[in-house]
Design a protein around this motif. Structure first.
Motif, PDB file in Angstrom:
ATOM      1  N   ARG A  38       0.826  -1.201   0.000  1.00 24.54           N
ATOM      2  CA  ARG A  38       0.000   0.000   0.000  1.00 24.54           C
ATOM      3  C   ARG A  38       0.865   1.257   0.000  1.00 24.54           C
ATOM      4  O   ARG A  38       1.936   1.293   0.601  1.00 24.54           O
ATOM      5  CB  ARG A  38      -0.918   0.012   1.219  1.00 24.54           C
ATOM      6  N   ALA A  39       0.361   2.289  -0.665  1.00 20.56           N
ATOM      7  CA  ALA A  39       1.036   3.584  -0.694  1.00 20.56           C
ATOM      8  C   ALA A  39       0.005   4.665  -0.963  1.00 20.56           C
ATOM      9  O   ALA A  39      -1.068   4.393  -1.523  1.00 20.56           O
ATOM     10  CB  ALA A  39       2.129   3.615  -1.759  1.00 20.56           C
ATOM     11  N   ALA A  40       0.321   5.888  -0.563  1.00 14.75           N
ATOM     12  CA  ALA A  40      -0.548   7.034  -0.827  1.00 14.75           C
ATOM     13  C   ALA A  40       0.302   8.189  -1.320  1.00 14.75           C
ATOM     14  O   ALA A  40       1.420   8.402  -0.837  1.00 14.75           O
ATOM     15  CB  ALA A  40      -1.320   7.429   0.427  1.00 14.75           C
ATOM     16  N   ILE A  41      -0.228   8.917  -2.290  1.00 11.81           N
ATOM     17  CA  ILE A  41       0.454  10.079  -2.857  1.00 11.81           C
ATOM     18  C   ILE A  41      -0.525  11.245  -2.829  1.00 11.81           C
ATOM     19  O   ILE A  41      -1.688  11.090  -3.228  1.00 11.81           O
ATOM     20  CB  ILE A  41       0.908   9.823  -4.302  1.00 11.81           C
ATOM     21  N   ALA A  42      -0.069  12.395  -2.365  1.00  7.37           N
ATOM     22  CA  ALA A  42      -0.905  13.595  -2.337  1.00  7.37           C
ATOM     23  C   ALA A  42      -0.221  14.699  -3.117  1.00  7.37           C
ATOM     24  O   ALA A  42       0.986  14.927  -2.957  1.00  7.37           O
ATOM     25  CB  ALA A  42      -1.164  14.039  -0.898  1.00  7.37           C
ATOM     26  N   TRP A  43      -1.004  15.376  -3.972  1.00  6.41           N
ATOM     27  CA  TRP A  43      -0.515  16.515  -4.747  1.00  6.41           C
ATOM     28  C   TRP A  43      -1.328  17.756  -4.354  1.00  6.41           C
ATOM     29  O   TRP A  43      -2.349  18.079  -5.005  1.00  6.41           O
ATOM     30  CB  TRP A  43      -0.678  16.252  -6.247  1.00  6.41           C
ATOM     31  N   ALA A  64      -3.841   9.969  -4.591  1.00  3.81           N
ATOM     32  CA  ALA A  64      -3.941   8.607  -5.118  1.00  3.81           C
ATOM     33  C   ALA A  64      -3.605   7.608  -4.030  1.00  3.81           C
ATOM     34  O   ALA A  64      -2.721   7.854  -3.197  1.00  3.81           O
ATOM     35  CB  ALA A  64      -3.003   8.421  -6.309  1.00  3.81           C
ATOM     36  N   THR A  65      -4.319   6.506  -4.048  1.00  4.33           N
ATOM     37  CA  THR A  65      -4.003   5.359  -3.204  1.00  4.33           C
ATOM     38  C   THR A  65      -3.591   4.213  -4.104  1.00  4.33           C
ATOM     39  O   THR A  65      -4.342   3.838  -5.010  1.00  4.33           O
ATOM     40  CB  THR A  65      -5.209   4.937  -2.351  1.00  4.33           C
ATOM     41  N   LEU A  66      -2.397   3.702  -3.900  1.00  2.00           N
ATOM     42  CA  LEU A  66      -1.876   2.597  -4.704  1.00  2.00           C
ATOM     43  C   LEU A  66      -1.903   1.323  -3.872  1.00  2.00           C
ATOM     44  O   LEU A  66      -1.518   1.327  -2.703  1.00  2.00           O
ATOM     45  CB  LEU A  66      -0.463   2.905  -5.177  1.00  2.00           C
ATOM     46  N   GLU A  67      -2.356   0.229  -4.494  1.00  2.00           N
ATOM     47  CA  GLU A  67      -2.323  -1.076  -3.858  1.00  2.00           C
ATOM     48  C   GLU A  67      -1.777  -2.108  -4.831  1.00  2.00           C
ATOM     49  O   GLU A  67      -2.166  -2.134  -5.999  1.00  2.00           O
ATOM     50  CB  GLU A  67      -3.721  -1.508  -3.383  1.00  2.00           C
ATOM     51  N   ALA A  68      -0.875  -2.930  -4.342  1.00  2.00           N
ATOM     52  CA  ALA A  68      -0.309  -4.029  -5.127  1.00  2.00           C
ATOM     53  C   ALA A  68      -0.630  -5.333  -4.418  1.00  2.00           C
ATOM     54  O   ALA A  68      -0.644  -5.392  -3.187  1.00  2.00           O
ATOM     55  CB  ALA A  68       1.200  -3.863  -5.276  1.00  2.00           C
ATOM     56  N   VAL A 115      -1.797  -4.195  -9.877  1.00  2.00           N
ATOM     57  CA  VAL A 115      -1.627  -2.906  -9.205  1.00  2.00           C
ATOM     58  C   VAL A 115      -2.866  -2.065  -9.492  1.00  2.00           C
ATOM     59  O   VAL A 115      -3.325  -1.991 -10.635  1.00  2.00           O
ATOM     60  CB  VAL A 115      -0.374  -2.166  -9.713  1.00  2.00           C
ATOM     61  N   THR A 116      -3.413  -1.426  -8.460  1.00  2.00           N
ATOM     62  CA  THR A 116      -4.518  -0.497  -8.654  1.00  2.00           C
ATOM     63  C   THR A 116      -4.122   0.875  -8.134  1.00  2.00           C
ATOM     64  O   THR A 116      -3.393   0.995  -7.144  1.00  2.00           O
ATOM     65  CB  THR A 116      -5.798  -0.965  -7.940  1.00  2.00           C
ATOM     66  N   ILE A 117      -4.604   1.910  -8.816  1.00  2.00           N
ATOM     67  CA  ILE A 117      -4.373   3.292  -8.414  1.00  2.00           C
ATOM     68  C   ILE A 117      -5.735   3.968  -8.335  1.00  2.00           C
ATOM     69  O   ILE A 117      -6.420   4.129  -9.355  1.00  2.00           O
ATOM     70  CB  ILE A 117      -3.461   4.034  -9.414  1.00  2.00           C
TER      71      ILE A 117
END
Length: 296
Positions: free
Chosen positions: A214-219, A226-230, A282-284
């Protein structure tokens, strides 16, 4: 983006999410949410890829050689890098098998040759659902011998001065001068994004292990996140940042470590029998960034 496909390009769209795909490399070449690009078109051979699949494994092979099952195998350089890089899929033309306004499935196959001893069939599906981009990659061993396979995705995420990354890992690999992993150890404080942090302004090309996918990116400047899941097959990741380009960073979910052919337990590479397959997804998920109250 208009929907449909012309030549090598396929346009997908659903609601606020639009994605363009190329048959070359089965690559995403553009991706926007609410008109804001969250991927940057800068990778690949001609600098137009915003994300591409890595198959039958990612990154490099030390010495362009490996020993497996008592046999020696050799590779040839496949790009300007002196070492065989990122597999074959990203530099090849894929066949479009299925497509609609919200998904596309492409496939590519190859026989063993002087460039690589790998023979395989691979498929990449790109699907939009709601505000989610899903990338599903599979590979099947079509050779006559067991070989170690791997998968990965190589997205080039937009980077702004206030971009924040949240991701946790247990182990960090330093980098050798030849861009291969050196030694493992604890994650350095400056690369610890467990609680969310700004990206460092420095060169970075490092592998991480002990990831929950899991990861999260904020702009903040773009007002999106975005929330990324693998899935479990992709339980490692690379972080790549350059000094001469501050408009993107790469967060690459992978099933294995770079140069896994020369690491204990093949660095996570999975030996596949002829006819056996490996799959990773992978989902975003994109959404609007909540507005912070004034004064905070």
């Amino acid at each position: 983006m208009s929907k449909g496909h012309v030549g090598d390009d396929i346009d997908l769209g659903r609601g606020d999410l639009s994605v363009r795909i190329s048959r070359r490399g089965a690559a995403v070449t553009a991706a926007t949410f609410r008109g804001k690009p969250f991927l940057v078109s800068t990778g690949g051979q001609d600098g137009t890829f915003a994300s591409f699949p890595m198959v039958p494994f990612g990154n490099r092979v030390e010495g362009n050689a490996m020993t497996f099952g008592g046999r020696n195998y050799a590779f040839q350089r496949n790009y300007h890098d002196p070492l065989y890089l990122h597999g074959d899929g990203w530099i090849s033309l894929w066949e479009l098998e299925e497509s609609s306004s919200e998904h596309a499935q492409l496939r590519f196959w190859r026989d063993a040759d002087r460039i690589s001893p790998y023979a395989y069939l691979t498929r990449q599906e790109i699907r939009l659902s709601g505000n989610r981009l899903a990338l599903t990659l599979s590979v099947e061993n079509r050779g006559e011998a067991v070989l170690p396979f791997g998968l990965g995705q190589h997205p080039f995420f937009t980077r702004t001065p206030e971009t924040r990354l949240t991701i946790a890992a247990d182990r960090f690999w330093s980098e050798r001068p030849d861009h291969l992993p050196d030694v493992p150890g604890p994650v350095p404080a400056k690369f610890d994004f467990t609680s969310g942090a700004l990206l460092p302004w420095q060169w970075m090309n490092n592998a991480f292990e002990g990831w929950n996918g899991r990861a999260a990116i904020a702009w903040p400047e773009l007002g999106i996140q975005a929330t990324l899941e693998a899935d479990d097959a992709l339980n490692r990741f690379m972080l790549y940042m350059r000094l001469d380009r501050t408009d993107f960073f790469c967060l690459e979910p992978m099933s294995h470590l770079p140069n896994g052919h020369h690491l204990p337990d093949f660095g996570g590479l999975k030996p596949l029998e002829p006819g056996e397959a490996l799959l990773g997804k992978v989902t975003i998920d994109l959404s609007a960034l909540p507005v912070q109250p004034e004064g905070r």
